[in-house]
Design a protein around this motif. Sequence first.
Motif, short mmCIF file in Angstrom:
data_model
loop_
_atom_site.label_atom_id
_atom_site.label_comp_id
_atom_site.label_asym_id
_atom_site.label_seq_id
_atom_site.Cartn_x
_atom_site.Cartn_y
_atom_site.Cartn_z
N HIS A 176 13.41 -47.95 9.13
CA HIS A 176 12.47 -47.08 9.64
C HIS A 176 12.05 -47.58 11.10
CE1 HIS A 176 12.09 -45.76 5.54
NE2 HIS A 176 11.78 -44.63 6.03
N MET A 177 12.09 -48.85 11.29
CA MET A 177 12.00 -49.41 12.53
C MET A 177 12.99 -49.02 13.57
SD MET A 177 9.66 -51.38 14.28
CE MET A 177 8.89 -52.52 13.23
N VAL A 178 14.47 -48.78 12.97
CA VAL A 178 15.41 -48.37 13.78
C VAL A 178 14.99 -47.04 14.34
CG1 VAL A 178 17.50 -47.68 13.90
CG2 VAL A 178 17.24 -49.77 13.15
N TRP A 179 14.52 -46.35 13.38
CA TRP A 179 14.22 -44.97 13.69
C TRP A 179 13.12 -44.80 14.74
CZ3 TRP A 179 14.27 -42.43 8.23
CH2 TRP A 179 15.49 -42.16 7.84
N LEU A 216 4.15 -43.87 13.69
CA LEU A 216 3.74 -42.83 12.39
C LEU A 216 4.95 -42.02 12.24
CD1 LEU A 216 0.14 -42.36 14.39
CD2 LEU A 216 0.46 -43.84 12.46
N LEU A 217 5.32 -41.71 12.98
CA LEU A 217 6.36 -40.48 12.63
C LEU A 217 7.47 -41.04 11.84
CD1 LEU A 217 6.80 -38.53 15.97
CD2 LEU A 217 6.43 -37.47 13.63
N ALA A 218 7.87 -42.30 12.13
CA ALA A 218 9.12 -42.96 11.54
C ALA A 218 8.77 -43.44 10.20
CB ALA A 218 9.60 -44.25 12.28
N PHE A 222 10.57 -39.39 9.58
CA PHE A 222 10.98 -38.70 10.69
C PHE A 222 12.22 -39.33 11.22
CE2 PHE A 222 11.24 -36.47 14.66
CZ PHE A 222 10.62 -35.09 14.68
N THR A 223 13.59 -38.81 11.21
CA THR A 223 14.85 -39.58 11.61
C THR A 223 15.20 -39.37 13.03
OG1 THR A 223 16.19 -37.70 11.24
CG2 THR A 223 15.86 -38.81 9.59
N SER A 224 15.98 -40.49 13.55
CA SER A 224 16.39 -40.47 14.92
C SER A 224 17.76 -40.99 14.85
CB SER A 224 15.56 -41.25 15.77
OG SER A 224 16.13 -42.62 15.83
N SER A 225 18.53 -41.16 16.01
CA SER A 225 19.75 -41.91 15.88
C SER A 225 19.66 -43.47 15.49
CB SER A 225 20.25 -42.02 17.38
OG SER A 225 21.40 -42.97 17.67
N ASN A 226 20.59 -43.92 14.91
CA ASN A 226 20.49 -45.40 14.49
C ASN A 226 21.16 -46.19 15.87
OD1 ASN A 226 19.67 -44.96 12.06
ND2 ASN A 226 21.62 -44.55 11.35
N HIS A 227 21.28 -45.59 16.84
CA HIS A 227 22.14 -46.49 18.13
C HIS A 227 21.23 -45.60 19.32
CE1 HIS A 227 25.12 -48.08 15.43
NE2 HIS A 227 25.17 -46.68 14.72
N MET B 194 20.37 -37.89 20.41
CA MET B 194 19.52 -37.55 19.17
C MET B 194 19.86 -36.35 18.59
SD MET B 194 17.44 -39.95 19.06
CE MET B 194 17.39 -41.22 20.10
N PHE B 195 20.99 -35.91 19.11
CA PHE B 195 21.40 -34.63 18.55
C PHE B 195 21.93 -35.04 17.09
CE2 PHE B 195 22.76 -31.74 22.06
CZ PHE B 195 21.55 -31.81 22.80
N GLY B 196 21.84 -34.27 15.87
CA GLY B 196 21.95 -34.54 14.79
C GLY B 196 20.66 -35.39 13.85
N SER B 197 19.91 -35.55 14.61
CA SER B 197 18.69 -36.28 13.91
C SER B 197 17.41 -35.14 13.85
CB SER B 197 18.45 -37.58 14.32
OG SER B 197 17.80 -37.48 15.78
#
Lengths: 446, 446
Positions: A176-179, A216-218, A222-227, B194-197
């Motif tokens: 979740h911190m990555v997100w 808060l979202l993560a 709530f997802t994001s890229s991992n990179h 972020m595409f895909g998340s």
Amino acid sequence: MADTTRILARYVVNARPEDIPEAVVHEAKRCLLHWIGCSVGGSREESVACALAAVGELSGPGQASVLGRKEKLDITLAAFINGISADVLSFSDTHPQTLIHPGGVIGSAALALAERTPASGADFLNAFVLGYEVACRVGLSIYPWHYARGWHITGTAGIFGATAAAGKLLGLDEKHMVWALGIASTQAAGLREMFGSMCKNLHIGRAAQNGLSSALLAGKGFTSSNHSLEAPRGFAHVLGEKPNFDAITDGLGRTFEILRNTYKPFPCGVVIHPIIEGCIKLASPNRLAARDIQRIKLRCNPLVIELTGKRTPATTLEAKLSVYHSAAAALLAGRMTEGEYSPSSISNAEVLALRDKVVVTVDEKIREDETHVAIELNGGETLSCHVDHVIGSSGKPMTDQDIEQKFRGLTEPLLPKARVNQFIDTCRNMTRIDDAAVLARLAALD
Amino acid sequence: MADTTRILARYVVNARPEDIPEAVVHEAKRCLLHWIGCSVGGSREESVACALAAVGELSGPGQASVLGRKEKLDITLAAFINGISADVLSFSDTHPQTLIHPGGVIGSAALALAERTPASGADFLNAFVLGYEVACRVGLSIYPWHYARGWHITGTAGIFGATAAAGKLLGLDEKHMVWALGIASTQAAGLREMFGSMCKNLHIGRAAQNGLSSALLAGKGFTSSNHSLEAPRGFAHVLGEKPNFDAITDGLGRTFEILRNTYKPFPCGVVIHPIIEGCIKLASPNRLAARDIQRIKLRCNPLVIELTGKRTPATTLEAKLSVYHSAAAALLAGRMTEGEYSPSSISNAEVLALRDKVVVTVDEKIREDETHVAIELNGGETLSCHVDHVIGSSGKPMTDQDIEQKFRGLTEPLLPKARVNQFIDTCRNMTRIDDAAVLARLAALD
């Protein structure tokens, strides 16, 4: 590097208060005291009033304090307003290697959250140190290209610090911190074109608010890229050029960027400081008037003109980014306080006359904390002075007493004196207090 | 150009509903109906649920509707959530010259505001058209470099449109509209990484929310640069390269970008559409199974691989940006709906087997709305098809009936059928209704 974001996130997740060296804890306390002083001192400025007028009525539950004021706002809007007030006097702390002003961004996010999600003083300081570390390391990876391109790095890199501190206080795990860092990365914004307008302050407020919101979202999945930092179309390649990812990951947990933090003695753009110090030194024994002076010749680092080259500032915000006004006003007053940036100083006839006599020569060999000031008098005499390391720079840091003095100067006009003393004591004892939110309550009005 | 921002602001401030040609009004109604259909249809997706879980409790006064749902939120948070739901199905309208998806960004900001600050249907449509114009013209000034660099242009240019529409509804004068656009410019953000998340959806939500907030701030006197678009360290030079400022100012009030708007027949990345159409055409008469097929050969524009080159998508959001999954699923099902992007489709063994047989060749001579599909069967036979202009593209636009049909498909599972009919009627009569906010109330649950 393939896993920069994850390595950084993992460090933040695993770092414990007991892992932080004593000197780092001490500097974090200084930074915290200093930031809150700036926010309280800035809390009555027009940027703050306008922002409150625009969005105050949209606030959710009033769980968090507006520093220096009576209002209570929801935690994200409190982070926004306290971030604006942190910046409005241009009096912030500075990480000289990136020109980031980290205290206000990170502090505003973390403190507002701590009013809702309780944290001990030790945990709060730990989160604050980690936020500082993340913001400055992200900044280092893209500086100086990023800043030269026109980005206001306190906004763009600062949001990562706000997110890391808030995410730490929320107890996010690595995934979740990555997100959270990814959600922050894709909201990073702020243009240097805004310097001289209220939007410069907005950058700090939004970085704090959106940084908190990213955590808060993560936290809710709530997802994001991992990179987000290292991907080809991620933050560092889009907002930077040939980024240095080692700056983010090398020495994590062993070196601490906060130890390089500096504090401003004067409430204006940091690159003008050597010039102000030089002018004050020459003014003090000489009591000069504009009519005595033929020319003020300044030799300084090129950034001075690039960042503060405004010849005819019309507002306080513009004057704080004008080397011409600053040199003239400092020389005439023999000091540099808010008063020298007030509307009456900006329109003062003697200041205006002297401002036009300032001539700046840039020299790449002169460092940012250095300057040569020469004042040619009408009688033919020249007074000159070389500032090698300006007060407040790494070469000549402000002492604990200097910072407490600055805090008092900023807060005593607004808070009861007993409250100011209590605040300073609480900050000194931060690692031993149970509830970090007490800081917010002491620095707000009842 | 020296005054790009001011020229654009002046146009927005002065444009009246009666200045808009009939064809533009008609297209604006289509765009509005279509956007709200997408938001209602997307309102139960995970991105929306996560965002509501994270920030719903921080909402201020519940003056605005969450489309397709029961919650009421403050106007900025409603703009945020409705922006997310607008994007979540990847089913948005597209301005093909910039790849901006304008409807959701502009509509979410404007409609939430209209629930607090009443506007007639005619004034609302006017603001919507102006917002569309501003977003797309700003986008045109920096496209394609900006997009190629890695910016998600719907977020970065979209915020200007949200601000312009909200500022128009607030009745800002020229000075304040210039500031509003400036406040927007310095919050422009969103990375294609972020595409895909879920962050892809976040970009639309934040652009709507921060765009609305920019207009509110400017309305209360919050200042910005007066040259946010054109200054050397302003938006277009920092986020673009050699920007074309004429694209912003030429023909203002005479040409309307919204007339170039297109609508997606399939709920996925627009560059995959020709391939899906080709696969459906070949599937329908042939009833193919994966075991019959040796290879699916696609020849298409290079953007297809750049944007949708994900070979092994694991989630719905990823699958919608995977040409491999899309081609395989469309060929097997003979259609392309949400069902073909469901978790069961993504893990379906036959889809997986066929996905691995897709071979993409890029060809710069093939347009974005064109493709060649060739299916090599195990028996040696090849079925092939050339899609010259895909359904929904400028060359073959969706009819009013197609759009109403799509709206029904998106909303009927969630809203009572009578309500759906009433909504379509209201949209048709938009220029004659007194209160635009009725749209929001009809599209939300009681």
